[in-house]
Design a protein around this motif. Structure first.
Motif, PDB file in Angstrom:
ATOM      1  N   PHE A 220      42.753  37.133  30.454  1.00  0.00           N
ATOM      2  CA  PHE A 220      42.603  37.972  29.259  1.00  0.00           C
ATOM      3  C   PHE A 220      41.140  38.372  29.086  1.00  0.00           C
ATOM      4  O   PHE A 220      40.824  39.534  28.804  1.00  0.00           O
ATOM      5  N   LEU A 221      40.234  37.405  29.290  1.00  0.00           N
ATOM      6  CA  LEU A 221      38.805  37.697  29.198  1.00  0.00           C
ATOM      7  C   LEU A 221      38.355  38.652  30.304  1.00  0.00           C
ATOM      8  O   LEU A 221      37.513  39.524  30.083  1.00  0.00           O
ATOM      9  N   LEU A 222      38.932  38.487  31.488  1.00  0.00           N
ATOM     10  CA  LEU A 222      38.596  39.361  32.607  1.00  0.00           C
ATOM     11  C   LEU A 222      38.989  40.804  32.312  1.00  0.00           C
ATOM     12  O   LEU A 222      38.229  41.737  32.576  1.00  0.00           O
ATOM     13  N   GLU A 223      40.175  40.967  31.744  1.00  0.00           N
ATOM     14  CA  GLU A 223      40.643  42.312  31.414  1.00  0.00           C
ATOM     15  C   GLU A 223      39.727  42.960  30.373  1.00  0.00           C
ATOM     16  O   GLU A 223      39.414  44.151  30.463  1.00  0.00           O
ATOM     17  N   TYR A 224      39.273  42.173  29.432  1.00  0.00           N
ATOM     18  CA  TYR A 224      38.395  42.695  28.381  1.00  0.00           C
ATOM     19  C   TYR A 224      37.026  43.086  28.922  1.00  0.00           C
ATOM     20  O   TYR A 224      36.460  44.124  28.565  1.00  0.00           O
ATOM     21  N   LEU A 229      36.181  37.981  38.899  1.00  0.00           N
ATOM     22  CA  LEU A 229      36.527  36.569  38.705  1.00  0.00           C
ATOM     23  C   LEU A 229      37.225  35.990  39.929  1.00  0.00           C
ATOM     24  O   LEU A 229      38.089  36.629  40.528  1.00  0.00           O
ATOM     25  N   HIS A 230      36.835  34.751  40.268  1.00  0.00           N
ATOM     26  CA  HIS A 230      37.541  33.979  41.295  1.00  0.00           C
ATOM     27  C   HIS A 230      38.026  32.680  40.659  1.00  0.00           C
ATOM     28  O   HIS A 230      37.253  31.969  40.009  1.00  0.00           O
ATOM     29  N   ILE A 231      39.315  32.394  40.829  1.00  0.00           N
ATOM     30  CA  ILE A 231      39.907  31.161  40.286  1.00  0.00           C
ATOM     31  C   ILE A 231      40.150  30.210  41.456  1.00  0.00           C
ATOM     32  O   ILE A 231      41.036  30.435  42.284  1.00  0.00           O
ATOM     33  N   ILE A 243      48.598  35.312  38.223  1.00  0.00           N
ATOM     34  CA  ILE A 243      47.604  36.035  39.027  1.00  0.00           C
ATOM     35  C   ILE A 243      48.246  37.234  39.718  1.00  0.00           C
ATOM     36  O   ILE A 243      47.615  38.295  39.844  1.00  0.00           O
ATOM     37  N   ARG A 244      49.483  37.101  40.116  1.00  0.00           N
ATOM     38  CA  ARG A 244      50.190  38.246  40.715  1.00  0.00           C
ATOM     39  C   ARG A 244      50.274  39.401  39.706  1.00  0.00           C
ATOM     40  O   ARG A 244      50.016  40.559  40.040  1.00  0.00           O
ATOM     41  N   GLU A 245      50.610  39.069  38.478  1.00  0.00           N
ATOM     42  CA  GLU A 245      50.696  40.101  37.436  1.00  0.00           C
ATOM     43  C   GLU A 245      49.329  40.723  37.167  1.00  0.00           C
ATOM     44  O   GLU A 245      49.211  41.937  36.949  1.00  0.00           O
ATOM     45  N   ALA A 246      48.287  39.906  37.191  1.00  0.00           N
ATOM     46  CA  ALA A 246      46.936  40.420  36.962  1.00  0.00           C
ATOM     47  C   ALA A 246      46.520  41.385  38.070  1.00  0.00           C
ATOM     48  O   ALA A 246      45.890  42.407  37.817  1.00  0.00           O
ATOM     49  N   LYS A 247      46.892  41.065  39.298  1.00  0.00           N
ATOM     50  CA  LYS A 247      46.550  41.951  40.421  1.00  0.00           C
ATOM     51  C   LYS A 247      47.335  43.256  40.337  1.00  0.00           C
ATOM     52  O   LYS A 247      46.817  44.322  40.712  1.00  0.00           O
ATOM     53  N   GLN A 248      48.556  43.163  39.852  1.00  0.00           N
ATOM     54  CA  GLN A 248      49.333  44.383  39.668  1.00  0.00           C
ATOM     55  C   GLN A 248      48.703  45.295  38.623  1.00  0.00           C
ATOM     56  O   GLN A 248      48.856  46.518  38.667  1.00  0.00           O
ATOM     57  N   LYS A 249      47.965  44.676  37.683  1.00  0.00           N
ATOM     58  CA  LYS A 249      47.244  45.449  36.661  1.00  0.00           C
ATOM     59  C   LYS A 249      45.864  45.898  37.153  1.00  0.00           C
ATOM     60  O   LYS A 249      45.082  46.456  36.397  1.00  0.00           O
TER      61      LYS A 249
END
Length: 417
Positions: A220-224, A229-231, A243-249
């Motif tokens: 959420f912070l990354l999107e803002y 970011l690397h986890i 993370i899959r959903e975040a990459k799709q975004k």
């Protein structure tokens, strides 16, 4: 350094010689000839090993040594030699030393120690001063000294505003921020995965939710912030989904998984062997299945040994009080090659370089030789005799491995076992 490699099979999907068995001549650290047969007219050192294979040099994105401050665990010199004999030509080294690597001079010290070695050492600077999670460290200054990323090893950033500021600030110079995925208020005093096994063993559990809540917050912070970011070292099925959903975004996020979290489950802890005490903890087979699927579809960007030497005084004690961590460089190739195809194993061991900004080249004439040498065949048991680290806390001790590492060629140097 001049050397002629005879009958070596190249495993490099980026190379025109992929899957071909050839001779390779290396002169002054540069590949000068690749051919079916090369005559040794200049009487250079010749290497002719059984079933010799080679690939681009392997990279590990999460390695800890001890120096400075914890030399009893591992010195930089012995750690680098261990990496070389394990097939690695490049390492990202964590800042969990004493003092913590959190300023320009600390990074320069680490870089200087490895300057003339075959293995390339890339420091990860601490994200916060002394890794205490209070104030940002000198990120830009450390970048100037050679730091490739910033993170507090195994310490989550509890203050979300601090992570927000770090992502915003680092984006000014394309800095990569690492955030360890654990919500400490949820994990509490858990020492293993919270599940049936933890209940049966009477050990306090660390639930999947502790990891997943932190990842959800960080994304959420990354999107803002639109940062980078690397986890590191995710371990649960839900983490893969997030993370899959975040990459799709199209968020700028990457992640890694530790090799032991791909292979072992919490059921291995039934013997109370503290070598199995790692962070994140070993989870369930369902989590492993999801992690493997995440590797296959590209959600997970790389694997790591998460090599972390711990001296015997902090491992051979009651499970609750033992430190987290395992060594893993020596067993990395053999374990992966036992459970995955050789092609996939090499992909896993080379894939992380681009994310950390490390230059690499395909195996081709005119390119520098940065090579890992190995034999992908042969079954053996990983024992203490295979351990070159000063510390012996090996999670895969007495496990079956496949193949063997011959050594590396890098930085105009040859290191063979």
């Amino acid at each position: 350094m001049n050397v002629l490699l005879k009958s070596t099979t190249i495993i490099d999907s980026k190379s025109d010689f992929h899957n071909q068995t050839v001779d390779i001549l290396i002169e002054n650290g540069v590949i000068t000839q690749i051919s079916k047969t090369i005559k040794n007219t200049n009487d250079v050192k010749e290497i002719d090993l059984e079933n010799l294979h080679m690939s681009q040099g392997w990279f590990d994105s999460s390695v800890s040594f001890g120096e400075p401050g914890y030399e009893e665990r591992e010195t930089l010199e012995n750690g680098l030699n261990t990496a070389a004999h394990s097939g690695f030509t490049s390492l990202a080294i964590n800042p969990n030393t004493n003092p913590v690597i959190d300023c320009n001079s600390d990074v320069s010290f680490i870089k200087g120690k490895a300057e003339k070695h075959a293995v390339n050492l890339y420091p990860i600077g601490a994200l916060t001063k002394e890794s205490k999670g209070i104030d940002l460290a000198e990120l830009f200054d450390m970048t100037s000294a050679g730091a490739i990323a910033f993170g507090d090893y195994k310490r989550p950033i509890e203050n979300p505003n601090l992570l927000k500021i770090a992502l915003q600030y680092a984006s000014n110079f394309d800095g990569l921020v690492l955030s360890f995925p654990q919500e400490n208020k949820i994990s509490g005093k858990g020492v293993m995965n919270e599940q049936v096994t933890s209940t049966s063993l009477g050990l306090k559990g660390n639930p999947n939710m502790a990891e997943e809540l932190q990842i959800a917050r960080d994304l959420f912070l990354l999107e803002y912030t639109e940062g980078k970011l690397h986890i590191p070292t995710i371990s649960t099925a839900k983490s893969v989904v997030l993370i899959r959903e975040a990459k799709q975004k199209k968020l700028n996020v990457s992640c890694s998984v530790a090799i032991h979290n791909l292979i072992l489950t919490d059921e291995n802890l039934t013997t109370f062997n503290t070598n199995y005490k790692v962070l994140p903890p070993l989870r369930t087979q369902d989590d492993i299945n999801a992690l493997i699927e995440g590797l296959k579809d590209g959600t997970i960007d790389m694997v790591t040994s998460d090599h972390n030497p711990i001296d015997i005084e902090h491992k051979k004690i009651e499970f609750d009080f033992a430190k987290y961590g395992t060594i893993g460089l020596e067993s990395a190739f053999g374990i992966l090659n036992k459970h995955f195809s050789t092609k996939k194993t090499i992909e896993f061991l080379t894939k992380g370089k681009s994310r950390f900004g490390i230059h690499f080249q395909p195996i081709a004439i005119g390119n520098k030789a940065d090579l890992s040498l190995f034999n992908p065949n042969g079954i053996q048991e990983f024992t203490k005799d295979h351990i070159k680290s000063t510390s012996k806390n090996a999670i895969f001790e007495n496990h079956e491995t496949k193949g063997m590492v011959y050594g590396i060629i890098a930085n105009n140097k040859l290191i063979l076992n």
